[in-house]
Design a protein around this motif. Structure first.
Motif, PDB file in Angstrom:
ATOM      1  N   GLY A 277      34.736  15.707  32.218  1.00 29.02           N
ATOM      2  CA  GLY A 277      34.268  14.963  31.043  1.00 29.02           C
ATOM      3  C   GLY A 277      32.911  15.416  30.527  1.00 29.02           C
ATOM      4  O   GLY A 277      32.187  14.667  29.885  1.00 29.02           O
ATOM      5  N   GLU A 278      32.556  16.690  30.824  1.00 23.58           N
ATOM      6  CA  GLU A 278      31.273  17.178  30.298  1.00 23.58           C
ATOM      7  C   GLU A 278      31.505  17.926  28.999  1.00 23.58           C
ATOM      8  O   GLU A 278      32.623  18.320  28.685  1.00 23.58           O
ATOM      9  CB  GLU A 278      30.625  18.131  31.308  1.00 23.58           C
ATOM     10  N   LYS A 279      30.431  18.164  28.283  1.00 23.67           N
ATOM     11  CA  LYS A 279      30.570  18.861  27.001  1.00 23.67           C
ATOM     12  C   LYS A 279      31.065  20.297  27.256  1.00 23.67           C
ATOM     13  O   LYS A 279      30.395  21.070  27.940  1.00 23.67           O
ATOM     14  CB  LYS A 279      29.212  18.885  26.308  1.00 23.67           C
ATOM     15  N   ALA A 280      32.228  20.602  26.712  1.00 20.49           N
ATOM     16  CA  ALA A 280      32.764  21.947  26.908  1.00 20.49           C
ATOM     17  C   ALA A 280      32.666  22.679  25.586  1.00 20.49           C
ATOM     18  O   ALA A 280      33.315  22.292  24.619  1.00 20.49           O
ATOM     19  CB  ALA A 280      34.214  21.869  27.367  1.00 20.49           C
ATOM     20  N   ASP A 281      31.788  23.704  25.568  1.00 23.17           N
ATOM     21  CA  ASP A 281      31.715  24.433  24.305  1.00 23.17           C
ATOM     22  C   ASP A 281      31.335  25.880  24.558  1.00 23.17           C
ATOM     23  O   ASP A 281      30.603  26.217  25.493  1.00 23.17           O
ATOM     24  CB  ASP A 281      30.871  23.575  23.375  1.00 23.17           C
ATOM     25  N   VAL A 282      31.927  26.737  23.753  1.00 19.30           N
ATOM     26  CA  VAL A 282      31.834  28.178  24.021  1.00 19.30           C
ATOM     27  C   VAL A 282      30.374  28.641  24.012  1.00 19.30           C
ATOM     28  O   VAL A 282      29.950  29.429  24.854  1.00 19.30           O
ATOM     29  CB  VAL A 282      32.652  28.971  22.984  1.00 19.30           C
ATOM     30  N   GLU A 283      29.586  28.113  23.061  1.00 19.40           N
ATOM     31  CA  GLU A 283      28.193  28.576  22.935  1.00 19.40           C
ATOM     32  C   GLU A 283      27.378  28.288  24.201  1.00 19.40           C
ATOM     33  O   GLU A 283      26.605  29.124  24.647  1.00 19.40           O
ATOM     34  CB  GLU A 283      27.486  27.927  21.734  1.00 19.40           C
ATOM     35  N   ILE A 284      27.562  27.086  24.746  1.00 18.74           N
ATOM     36  CA  ILE A 284      26.776  26.743  25.946  1.00 18.74           C
ATOM     37  C   ILE A 284      27.121  27.703  27.082  1.00 18.74           C
ATOM     38  O   ILE A 284      26.242  28.212  27.790  1.00 18.74           O
ATOM     39  CB  ILE A 284      27.084  25.292  26.412  1.00 18.74           C
ATOM     40  N   ILE A 285      28.403  27.972  27.232  1.00 19.22           N
ATOM     41  CA  ILE A 285      28.824  28.843  28.342  1.00 19.22           C
ATOM     42  C   ILE A 285      28.348  30.269  28.096  1.00 19.22           C
ATOM     43  O   ILE A 285      27.927  30.972  29.010  1.00 19.22           O
ATOM     44  CB  ILE A 285      30.353  28.762  28.528  1.00 19.22           C
ATOM     45  N   GLU A 286      28.335  30.658  26.838  1.00 17.72           N
ATOM     46  CA  GLU A 286      27.831  31.990  26.502  1.00 17.72           C
ATOM     47  C   GLU A 286      26.351  32.102  26.884  1.00 17.72           C
ATOM     48  O   GLU A 286      25.903  33.107  27.437  1.00 17.72           O
ATOM     49  CB  GLU A 286      28.017  32.250  25.017  1.00 17.72           C
ATOM     50  N   LYS A 287      25.603  31.038  26.605  1.00 21.26           N
ATOM     51  CA  LYS A 287      24.165  31.063  26.961  1.00 21.26           C
ATOM     52  C   LYS A 287      23.986  31.227  28.470  1.00 21.26           C
ATOM     53  O   LYS A 287      23.098  31.948  28.928  1.00 21.26           O
ATOM     54  CB  LYS A 287      23.479  29.754  26.523  1.00 21.26           C
ATOM     55  N   MET A 288      24.840  30.545  29.235  1.00 20.54           N
ATOM     56  CA  MET A 288      24.733  30.682  30.703  1.00 20.54           C
ATOM     57  C   MET A 288      24.984  32.135  31.115  1.00 20.54           C
ATOM     58  O   MET A 288      24.312  32.675  31.995  1.00 20.54           O
ATOM     59  CB  MET A 288      25.765  29.781  31.390  1.00 20.54           C
ATOM     60  N   ALA A 289      25.955  32.751  30.449  1.00 16.07           N
ATOM     61  CA  ALA A 289      26.290  34.142  30.781  1.00 16.07           C
ATOM     62  C   ALA A 289      25.109  35.055  30.441  1.00 16.07           C
ATOM     63  O   ALA A 289      24.758  35.951  31.215  1.00 16.07           O
ATOM     64  CB  ALA A 289      27.533  34.571  30.018  1.00 16.07           C
ATOM     65  N   ILE A 290      24.482  34.808  29.296  1.00 16.51           N
ATOM     66  CA  ILE A 290      23.340  35.650  28.893  1.00 16.51           C
ATOM     67  C   ILE A 290      22.207  35.520  29.913  1.00 16.51           C
ATOM     68  O   ILE A 290      21.583  36.502  30.307  1.00 16.51           O
ATOM     69  CB  ILE A 290      22.844  35.243  27.488  1.00 16.51           C
ATOM     70  N   GLU A 291      21.971  34.307  30.358  1.00 12.90           N
ATOM     71  CA  GLU A 291      20.900  34.074  31.343  1.00 12.90           C
ATOM     72  C   GLU A 291      21.160  34.881  32.628  1.00 12.90           C
ATOM     73  O   GLU A 291      20.269  35.497  33.193  1.00 12.90           O
ATOM     74  CB  GLU A 291      20.812  32.573  31.636  1.00 12.90           C
ATOM     75  N   ASP A 363      21.953  60.102  18.775  1.00 18.09           N
ATOM     76  CA  ASP A 363      20.633  60.297  19.400  1.00 18.09           C
ATOM     77  C   ASP A 363      19.840  59.000  19.481  1.00 18.09           C
ATOM     78  O   ASP A 363      18.661  59.011  19.810  1.00 18.09           O
ATOM     79  CB  ASP A 363      19.823  61.320  18.586  1.00 18.09           C
ATOM     80  N   GLU A 364      20.486  57.893  19.146  1.00 16.27           N
ATOM     81  CA  GLU A 364      19.735  56.635  19.128  1.00 16.27           C
ATOM     82  C   GLU A 364      20.118  55.700  20.258  1.00 16.27           C
ATOM     83  O   GLU A 364      21.266  55.677  20.705  1.00 16.27           O
ATOM     84  CB  GLU A 364      19.979  55.928  17.799  1.00 16.27           C
ATOM     85  N   TYR A 365      19.135  54.955  20.690  1.00 19.90           N
ATOM     86  CA  TYR A 365      19.350  53.977  21.760  1.00 19.90           C
ATOM     87  C   TYR A 365      19.313  52.581  21.158  1.00 19.90           C
ATOM     88  O   TYR A 365      18.516  52.318  20.258  1.00 19.90           O
ATOM     89  CB  TYR A 365      18.268  54.133  22.824  1.00 19.90           C
ATOM     90  N   PHE A 366      20.175  51.709  21.673  1.00 21.39           N
ATOM     91  CA  PHE A 366      20.297  50.363  21.106  1.00 21.39           C
ATOM     92  C   PHE A 366      20.075  49.298  22.162  1.00 21.39           C
ATOM     93  O   PHE A 366      20.606  49.397  23.277  1.00 21.39           O
ATOM     94  CB  PHE A 366      21.699  50.140  20.530  1.00 21.39           C
ATOM     95  N   LEU A 367      19.332  48.292  21.756  1.00 24.12           N
ATOM     96  CA  LEU A 367      19.195  47.129  22.623  1.00 24.12           C
ATOM     97  C   LEU A 367      20.328  46.185  22.265  1.00 24.12           C
ATOM     98  O   LEU A 367      20.551  45.920  21.086  1.00 24.12           O
ATOM     99  CB  LEU A 367      17.862  46.470  22.265  1.00 24.12           C
ATOM    100  N   PRO A 368      21.052  45.687  23.257  1.00 20.03           N
ATOM    101  CA  PRO A 368      22.142  44.785  22.906  1.00 20.03           C
ATOM    102  C   PRO A 368      21.586  43.504  22.306  1.00 20.03           C
ATOM    103  O   PRO A 368      20.497  43.073  22.673  1.00 20.03           O
ATOM    104  CB  PRO A 368      22.826  44.498  24.231  1.00 20.03           C
ATOM    105  N   LYS A 369      22.346  42.934  21.392  1.00 24.44           N
ATOM    106  CA  LYS A 369      21.931  41.627  20.864  1.00 24.44           C
ATOM    107  C   LYS A 369      22.156  40.594  21.958  1.00 24.44           C
ATOM    108  O   LYS A 369      22.757  40.868  22.981  1.00 24.44           O
ATOM    109  CB  LYS A 369      22.799  41.287  19.659  1.00 24.44           C
ATOM    110  N   ASP A 370      21.692  39.382  21.692  1.00 24.39           N
ATOM    111  CA  ASP A 370      21.828  38.333  22.703  1.00 24.39           C
ATOM    112  C   ASP A 370      23.255  37.821  22.812  1.00 24.39           C
ATOM    113  O   ASP A 370      23.538  36.659  22.608  1.00 24.39           O
ATOM    114  CB  ASP A 370      20.898  37.162  22.372  1.00 24.39           C
ATOM    115  N   GLU A 371      24.162  38.694  23.070  1.00 24.00           N
ATOM    116  CA  GLU A 371      25.549  38.254  23.260  1.00 24.00           C
ATOM    117  C   GLU A 371      26.096  39.061  24.422  1.00 24.00           C
ATOM    118  O   GLU A 371      25.924  40.263  24.451  1.00 24.00           O
ATOM    119  CB  GLU A 371      26.435  38.600  22.055  1.00 24.00           C
ATOM    120  N   PRO A 372      26.790  38.417  25.345  1.00 27.63           N
ATOM    121  CA  PRO A 372      27.336  39.202  26.435  1.00 27.63           C
ATOM    122  C   PRO A 372      28.486  40.088  25.976  1.00 27.63           C
ATOM    123  O   PRO A 372      28.939  40.947  26.711  1.00 27.63           O
ATOM    124  CB  PRO A 372      27.819  38.150  27.430  1.00 27.63           C
TER     125      PRO A 372
END
Ligand code: ADP
Length: 378
Positions: A277-291, A363-372
């Motif tokens: 019964g907790e809030k289930a939402d994709v964004e929250i779980i994505e944030k946990m993955a990024i952390e 020849d370019e290097y990229f920093l990933p955006k904040d998304e897993p």
């Protein structure tokens, strides 16, 4: 359960991968050595575990992440030896095998057999210095004989094998050549998250006698495509008895981009939240993955020879808006730190690419955006 977040062991818990499992099994049957590649969390460990989960095999698994310490650039010989002995001890207990083997190891260590069987850490630790590279060979040869006597194949698995290169005082080249030449019932499996680093490791094994590279079969584990990812999520949720909307599946597919480990993490966390019964939402779980990923990058940088230079390189890429050439990054790094030569920055950037933390396109290097779901983050 498909959404169990530990590496899988049983075929029924592993989704798809028939082809890879067949390839591994066939190689093992022919005693062909294998290197299994694939990005982190793609399922290398699980695929190998399932492929070798068969009573025909005597499996010794060395998970080198167990000795991994981000603060250490090198490991003492003893950390490898204790991992090696512990893995053998587990197998001896599991199969109630090998009086001869126990005797051999206890003799080398100079302890009584019971201390080894009970894995009395105090006694064993004090004697680890006595164990040399040659002794590893003798023990593997004995294991190979034991496997042969029991009509089994010995499989030695080196998980995250690139870590072997950091162990001081053991000549792995000589050990692997010995196994190759004398252990006819044995196959070796290497796994690694970075194809580049694993290849380097295999090359370093060739230092004295060039032959390895040609005989090791490479097996690459790929991400799931969209169809498989969707089916994996649907089957997993069905197994959990959790209902999800098409919208949630769509979002998850976009954000976790076919990486089985992230899909599993998402499925498990989402199901848990719905059931409790907790809030289930994709964004929250994505944030946990990024952390999670942030923590890994931090740990990696702390373990390098020059954490400041690595941090400055990432910071420089960030200041450049997330992308830049070697020359551009070098210029910015040199406004942050003392002069760092361009070839050094080039090396650092490539190491970060090898580790999967940043990406290189042209020849370019990229920093990933904040998304897993960006390849660079995983
Ligand atoms: P790697 O060794 O490549 O880092 P793991 O085997 O540890 O990957 O898998 C990462 C996570 O993904 C684990 O939770 C594992 O259970 C899950 N997983 C990977 N591949 C599959 C698959 N084909 N089916 C089900 N779960 C999987």
């Amino acid at each position: 359960m498909l959404f169990d977040v530990r590496p899988k062991e049983d075929r029924k818990d592993l989704y798809d991968r028939d082809k890879e499992i067949d390839e591994i099994k066939e190689s093992v049957e022919r005693k062909v050595w294998i290197a299994v590649y694939g990005m982190r969390r793609v399922g290398k460990t699980s695929v190998v575990n399932v492929a070798v989960n068969d009573p025909k095999y005597l499996v010794i698994k060395l998970n080198l992440m167990r000795i991994y310490n981000p603060k250490k650039k090198r490991y003492p010989k003893s950390s490898f030896i204790s991992l090696f002995l512990e893995s053998i001890n587990e197998v001896i207990k599991k199969y109630t095998l090998g009086g001869r083997l126990t005797r051999l190891i206890s003799n080398i260590l100079g302890i009584d057999e019971n201390s080894f069987i009970e894995f009395n850490l105090v006694k064993i630790r004090a004697r680890l210095k006595r164990f040399r590279g040659d002794d590893v060979n003798s023990v593997v040869r004995e294991l190979d004989l034991l496997a042969g006597d029991n009509k089994k194949t010995l499989i030695l698995i080196f998980d995250e094998a690139q870590e072997l290169m950091k162990v001081n005082g053991i000549n792995f080249s000589s050990i692997f050549h010995d196994i190759y030449d004398y252990c006819k019932n044995t196959t070796v499996v290497f796994t690694g998250s970075s194809a580049g680093i694993l290849e380097n490791m295999l090359k370093s094994l060739e230092y004295e006698k060039p032959f390895f590279g040609r005989f090791i079969r490479r097996i690459r584990i790929e991400k799931f495509d969209e169809r498989l990812s969707r089916d994996f999520l649907l089957k997993g949720f069905e197994e959990e008895g959790v209902k999800v909307t098409e919208d949630v599946i769509e979002k998850a597919l976009k954000r976790f981009d076919g990486i089985p480990g992230w899909l599993t993490f998402f499925g498990s966390e989402y199901s848990f939240r719905v059931k409790h019964g907790e809030k289930a939402d994709v964004e929250i779980i994505e944030k946990m993955a990024i952390e999670e990923v942030r923590k890994e990058i931090r740990d990696f940088i702390l373990g390098t020879q020059s954490p400041e230079r690595y941090s400055a390189t990432i910071l420089a890429l960030d200041r450049l808006g997330g992308k830049g050439s070697v020359a551009e990054v070098t210029k910015v790094v040199n406004t942050i730190l003392e002069e760092v030569p361009e070839p050094r920055i080039y090396e650092i950037l490539n190491r970060l690419v090898d580790m999967g933390f940043i990406e290189k396109v042209g020849d370019e290097y990229f920093l990933p955006k904040d998304e897993p779901n960006r390849k660079g983050l995983v």
